[in-house]
Motif scaffolding. Structure first.
Motif, PDB file in Angstrom:
ATOM      1  N   ALA A 201       0.822  -1.214   0.000  1.00 22.10           N
ATOM      2  CA  ALA A 201       0.000   0.000   0.000  1.00 22.10           C
ATOM      3  C   ALA A 201       0.855   1.263   0.000  1.00 22.10           C
ATOM      4  CB  ALA A 201      -0.929  -0.012   1.210  1.00 22.10           C
TER       5      ALA A 201
ATOM      6  N   SER B 297       2.278   0.011  -4.291  1.00 25.95           N
ATOM      7  CA  SER B 297       0.957   0.206  -4.919  1.00 25.95           C
ATOM      8  C   SER B 297       1.099   0.334  -6.434  1.00 25.95           C
ATOM      9  CB  SER B 297       0.241   1.429  -4.325  1.00 25.95           C
ATOM     10  OG  SER B 297       1.024   2.587  -4.502  1.00 25.95           O
TER      11      SER B 297
ATOM     12  N   GLY C 298      -1.148  -8.525  -2.666  1.00 24.33           N
ATOM     13  CA  GLY C 298      -0.434  -7.504  -1.900  1.00 24.33           C
ATOM     14  C   GLY C 298      -0.417  -7.833  -0.418  1.00 24.33           C
TER      15      GLY C 298
ATOM     16  N   ALA D 182       0.003  -5.829   3.259  1.00 24.58           N
ATOM     17  CA  ALA D 182       0.066  -4.506   3.894  1.00 24.58           C
ATOM     18  C   ALA D 182      -0.385  -4.621   5.354  1.00 24.58           C
ATOM     19  CB  ALA D 182      -0.814  -3.522   3.128  1.00 24.58           C
TER      20      ALA D 182
ATOM     21  N   LYS E  67      -5.918  -0.542   4.341  1.00 22.13           N
ATOM     22  CA  LYS E  67      -4.981  -0.625   3.201  1.00 22.13           C
ATOM     23  C   LYS E  67      -5.330  -1.817   2.312  1.00 22.13           C
ATOM     24  CE  LYS E  67      -1.095   1.740   5.393  1.00 22.13           C
ATOM     25  NZ  LYS E  67       0.323   1.721   5.756  1.00 22.13           N
TER      26      LYS E  67
ATOM     27  N   MET F 288      -8.168  -0.878   0.200  1.00 22.42           N
ATOM     28  CA  MET F 288      -7.736   0.040  -0.866  1.00 22.42           C
ATOM     29  C   MET F 288      -7.066  -0.736  -2.016  1.00 22.42           C
ATOM     30  SD  MET F 288      -4.899   3.120  -0.661  1.00 22.42           S
ATOM     31  CE  MET F 288      -3.449   2.069  -0.674  1.00 22.42           C
ATOM     32  N   LEU F 289      -6.234  -1.698  -1.667  1.00 17.38           N
ATOM     33  CA  LEU F 289      -5.530  -2.469  -2.711  1.00 17.38           C
ATOM     34  C   LEU F 289      -6.518  -3.203  -3.593  1.00 17.38           C
ATOM     35  CD1 LEU F 289      -2.523  -3.922  -0.659  1.00 17.38           C
ATOM     36  CD2 LEU F 289      -2.529  -1.982  -2.229  1.00 17.38           C
TER      37      LEU F 289
ATOM     38  N   ALA G 184      -5.378  -9.411  -1.088  1.00 11.81           N
ATOM     39  CA  ALA G 184      -4.470  -8.646  -0.229  1.00 11.81           C
ATOM     40  C   ALA G 184      -4.551  -9.218   1.176  1.00 11.81           C
ATOM     41  CB  ALA G 184      -4.837  -7.172  -0.251  1.00 11.81           C
TER      42      ALA G 184
ATOM     43  N   ASN H 254      -3.499  -8.664   5.324  1.00  6.29           N
ATOM     44  CA  ASN H 254      -3.038  -7.781   6.398  1.00  6.29           C
ATOM     45  C   ASN H 254      -2.097  -8.590   7.283  1.00  6.29           C
ATOM     46  OD1 ASN H 254      -2.655  -6.304   8.708  1.00  6.29           O
ATOM     47  ND2 ASN H 254      -4.830  -5.847   9.065  1.00  6.29           N
TER      48      ASN H 254
ATOM     49  N   SER I 213      -1.981   6.921  -4.973  1.00  2.38           N
ATOM     50  CA  SER I 213      -2.480   7.494  -3.730  1.00  2.38           C
ATOM     51  C   SER I 213      -1.332   8.268  -3.073  1.00  2.38           C
ATOM     52  CB  SER I 213      -2.975   6.323  -2.878  1.00  2.38           C
ATOM     53  OG  SER I 213      -3.046   6.673  -1.555  1.00  2.38           O
TER      54      SER I 213
ATOM     55  N   LYS J  20      -0.607   6.125   3.173  1.00  2.00           N
ATOM     56  CA  LYS J  20      -1.155   5.290   2.100  1.00  2.00           C
ATOM     57  C   LYS J  20      -0.584   5.889   0.823  1.00  2.00           C
ATOM     58  CE  LYS J  20      -5.477   5.321   3.638  1.00  2.00           C
ATOM     59  NZ  LYS J  20      -6.909   5.357   3.450  1.00  2.00           N
TER      60      LYS J  20
END
Ligand code: NDP
Length: 331
Positions: free
Chosen positions: A153, A158, A173, A175, A180, A183-184, A193, A195, A301, A324
């Motif tokens: 992120a 990104s 991804g 993050a 985040k 957002m990805l 994605a 976390n 971003s 971000k």
């Protein structure tokens, strides 16, 4: 006029006391060949941490008591240099000062009508070039392959993931927050994605997100996250070692697993990457990034922090994941 200097070399995680803001009254009058610059945007970047220590590296360390420097967008307020006129905007490696004199060397004119000025520090600047050149030159992506990117992120990550999507890859991804991760997936169209802060077993999470294994790993963070990736790489996988933010503040040698068996049994490639080694490719890469941006295939971003005085805090916040996309200070 304000200047931010390195007051002392940080030990471990940097703190505000490692920086000093100095106010001074000075008239800046350019001599022949010189120009006066007023800082508009300051880039803060994790790699600056390396320059704050005096260990040997690919760029010389900052000197204690001297200004720090990084990518800066500045306005020309007076010029005795034939290549620049008053009112131009430029980008270059400049000192953390609100105003300074330059001889114009290393400065590139930028056009605020073509893209927002801050973009020249991110997607159309050093971090965009890092994403594009790291992925294409070392990653050598082929459509249908699986790409995992850590620090996903952030400014580099990104853009890496989005380029991966443009090139037809499955993109995963990693993050540090649910926001985040969201957002990805929703803004940047990553396929999955994760976390890492709320995932106990990163190896298992990667296995689930990458059922066909990992062909390319774009590493921005190092440490335990990257160890987990190794357990899931495919034969002939390529790993771009771009950054290792998880260990930049370590005071002891990090306790990592041994990579050799993973590389041998998978005939895999792991290569360190420094964007400046690819400077001959910058014009072509910039052109490609600008085209994708204009075609709206690529977006970006930014986290913009207000006020030149906040520059050290914005830098520290990178290590807390408070940004971000690209972290930028508006002077
Ligand atoms: P980012 O915009 O990605 O900002 C840093 C991010 O790192 C934070 O937002 C945070 O996100 C994450 N982070 C912080 N601490 C940790 C940790 N302990 N473990 C995992 N993630 C962490 O920075 P950039 O995009 O500018 O840079 C990304 C990496 O690429 C850096 O390591 C940088 O040094 C490197 N780089 C290398 C270049 C080269 O030429 N080799 C050029 C440019 C950058 P989160 O919330 O997800 O934790």
């Amino acid at each position: 006029m304000k200047t931010i200097v390195l007051k002392q070399r940080p030990v471990g995680t940097p703190t505000l006391s490692d920086f000093e803001l100095i106010n001074s009254d000075m008239d800046l009058n350019p001599n022949k060949g010189e120009l006066v610059l007023e800082t508009t945007y300051v880039s803060v970047d994790p790699y600056l941490r390396g320059r704050m220590s005096d260990a040997k590296s690919y760029v010389p360390p900052f000197e204690v008591g001297k200004p720090l420097s990084s990518g800066i967008v500045a306005k020309v307020t007076a010029s005795q240099n034939d290549h620049f006129k008053e009112g131009d905007y430029v980008v270059g490696m400049l000192d953390w000062k609100t105003k300074q004199i330059s001889n114009g060397e290393g400065l590139l004119k930028v056009d605020g009508d073509k893209a927002p000025l801050s973009a020249y520090l991110g997607v159309l600047g050093m971090t965009g070039l890092t994403a594009y050149l790291g992925l294409t030159e070392i990653g050598k992506p082929k459509a249908g392959e699986t790409l995992v990117v850590s620090g996903a992120a952030g400014a580099v990550g990104s853009v890496v993931g989005q380029i991966g999507k443009i090139l037809g890859l499955n993109v995963v991804g990693i993050a540090g927050t649910d926001e985040k991760v969201e957002m990805l997936k929703s803004d940047f169209k990553f396929d999955h994605a994760i976390n890492y802060n709320s995932t106990e077993d990163m190896g298992a999470a990667l296995k689930k997100a990458c059922p066909n294994g990992i062909d390319i790993y774009f590493d921005n963070v190092g440490g335990a996250i990257s160890d987990a990736v190794l357990f899931n790489i495919n034969r002939f996988a390529r790993m771009i070692i771009c950054g290792a933010i998880s260990v930049y503040n370590s005071t002891e040698i990090p306790n990592s697993i041994s990579v050799q068996p993973f590389l041998i049994k998978n005939s895999a490639l792991m290569q360190g990457f420094i964007v400046s080694n690819y400077s001959d490719k910058f014009p072509q890469a910039m052109q490609q990034l600008a085209t994708w941006l204009a075609e709206e295939k690529l977006s970006y971003s930014e986290t913009i922090v207000e006020g030149f005085d906040s520059t050290p805090q914005a830098f520290l916040d990178l290590f807390e994941g408070k940004n971000k996309g690209k972290m930028i200070v508006k002077a």
